[in-house]
Design an enzyme around this catalytic site. Structure first.
Site, PDB file in Angstrom:
ATOM      1  N   ARG A 183     -13.832  -7.302  -2.577  1.00 32.54           N
ATOM      2  CA  ARG A 183     -13.411  -7.080  -1.184  1.00 32.54           C
ATOM      3  C   ARG A 183     -13.060  -5.603  -0.942  1.00 32.54           C
ATOM      4  NH1 ARG A 183      -8.070  -5.417   1.061  1.00 32.54           N
ATOM      5  NH2 ARG A 183      -7.853  -6.377   3.090  1.00 32.54           N
ATOM      6  N   GLY A 192      -5.621  -5.418   6.273  1.00 26.00           N
ATOM      7  CA  GLY A 192      -6.677  -4.423   6.381  1.00 26.00           C
ATOM      8  C   GLY A 192      -7.832  -4.804   7.287  1.00 26.00           C
ATOM      9  N   GLY A 231      -1.009  -2.812   5.926  1.00 31.01           N
ATOM     10  CA  GLY A 231      -0.975  -4.101   6.612  1.00 31.01           C
ATOM     11  C   GLY A 231      -2.271  -4.837   6.387  1.00 31.01           C
ATOM     12  N   GLY A 251     -11.062  -3.154   1.703  1.00 32.36           N
ATOM     13  CA  GLY A 251     -10.098  -3.218   2.801  1.00 32.36           C
ATOM     14  C   GLY A 251     -10.189  -2.014   3.714  1.00 32.36           C
ATOM     15  N   ASP A 252      -9.078  -1.705   4.362  1.00 36.00           N
ATOM     16  CA  ASP A 252      -9.049  -0.618   5.352  1.00 36.00           C
ATOM     17  C   ASP A 252      -8.749   0.746   4.748  1.00 36.00           C
ATOM     18  OD1 ASP A 252      -6.476  -1.766   4.752  1.00 36.00           O
ATOM     19  OD2 ASP A 252      -5.632  -0.490   6.311  1.00 36.00           O
ATOM     20  N   THR A 254       0.917  -1.143   0.000  1.00 36.87           N
ATOM     21  CA  THR A 254       0.000   0.000   0.000  1.00 36.87           C
ATOM     22  C   THR A 254       0.939   1.172   0.000  1.00 36.87           C
ATOM     23  OG1 THR A 254      -1.914  -0.979   1.157  1.00 36.87           O
ATOM     24  CG2 THR A 254      -1.531   1.331   1.552  1.00 36.87           C
TER      25      THR A 254
END
Ligand code: ASP
Length: 308
Positions: free
Chosen positions: A204, A229, A227, A206-207, A176
């Protein structure tokens, strides 16, 4: 007023023994270029928001990093990118998820923030919005990199043999890019951009595009994470760092460390963050072997590093 900028090119680096001297030089050059892209703006009195956008664009254009041009593939062999930007001065924010054509998803996230009444836009509608706004777009061949395609094949094989998702090698699991900045007017901003996790399910989220998880900025600090997520979302990692400053009176180093090596690690989540506070103090903790990172803090100290 001090200026400060910190960037990351992802936790989950190549293992030290697998990193050649040339590769290391290429990563360090990429980090230096991105840092300078943001720093130039801050040194001219520009906005934190512009600095983090410029630093992230530089990393998105570099195929070494998992964002934009170097994004990883989903299980279905697609590129589905995510990005977010947040202005700490106003707490205005914008993010995108599941985007396939914007060359710089961070600019699309910023367009969501500045030109829609919403904070997050996803999938086909976000792709259409990129075209409507006239942002630079590309077809899938632009995002294809042999290295990421091979990583998908290896990951599919490993999963087919019964391997667990979280046991994938760090450099395949993570990646990322992100930036946090403090400008000469005292404004903070954060931006994050990612291809997500190799072999993630199509669709999906993620964070990165979830505010408070992978990205956060307010008047106290700005945070960008990298990292696993799902764990960043579960513990609201980025927001928790700010909450620790505000409610517990912690300093940025203590707060970031408590989240990354405390609550994130306790949950089983690997990764790291870059964070800067309103005085230009920078923290860059991680709980795995390495994190591509660079910073210039409020005291003018410059650091570019990969491993501990
Ligand atoms: N946080 C990203 C995600 O889970 C990946 C990473 O930073 O390694 O999508």
């Amino acid at each position: 007023m001090n200026i400060a900028l910190a960037i990351h090119g992802g936790a989950g680096t190549l293992r030290r023994q697998d990193m050649s001297a040339e590769q290391e030089q290429a990563y360090l050059a990429g980090l230096n270029a991105a840092l300078d892209a943001g720093l130039t703006i801050l040194q001219k009195g520009g906005k934190a928001l512009d600095a983090v956008s410029a630093a992230v664009c530089s990393l998105e254009d570099n195929p070494l990093f998992n964002a934009g041009k170097g994004a990883v593939f989903t299980l279905g062999g697609r590129i589905e990118m995510e990005a977010a930007v947040m202005d700490g001065a106003t707490q205005a924010c914008g993010s995108v998820t599941g985007v396939t054509s914007a060359r710089n998803p961070v600019l699309l996230a910023r367009a969501v923030m500045e030109h829609t009444p919403h904070v997050t836009l996803g999938f086909d509608a976000a792709d259409r919005f990129a075209h409507e706004r006239g942002l630079p777009c590309a077809t899938p061949d632009y995002f294809f990199t042999e290295r990421r395609w091979q990583a998908l094949q290896e990951e599919k094989q490993r999963l087919a043999e019964g391997g667990k998702e979280e046991d994938a090698p760090e450099d395949r699991k993570h990646g990322t890019v992100g930036a946090v900045a403090l400008d000469s007017q005292g404004r903070l901003a954060a931006a994050t951009s990612t291809g997500g996790r190799t072999a993630k399910m199509d669709g999906r989220v993620g964070d990165t595009p979830v505010f408070g998880a992978g990205t956060w900025a307010d008047a106290h600090c700005a945070v960008s994470g990298t990292g696993h997520g799902e764990y960043f979302v579960r513990i609201a990692a980025a927001h928790d760092i700010s909450a620790r400053l505000r409610y517990a009176g912690q300093d940025i180093a203590t707060a970031a460390e408590a989240v990354v090596n405390g609550s994130l690690r306790a949950q089983g989540g690997t990764g790291g963050v870059v964070a800067v506070d309103h005085q230009g103090r920078v923290a860059m903790p991680f709980n795995c072997e390495g994190m591509y990172r660079a910073m210039v803090d409020g005291a003018g100290r410059r650091e570019v590093a990969i491993y501990r």
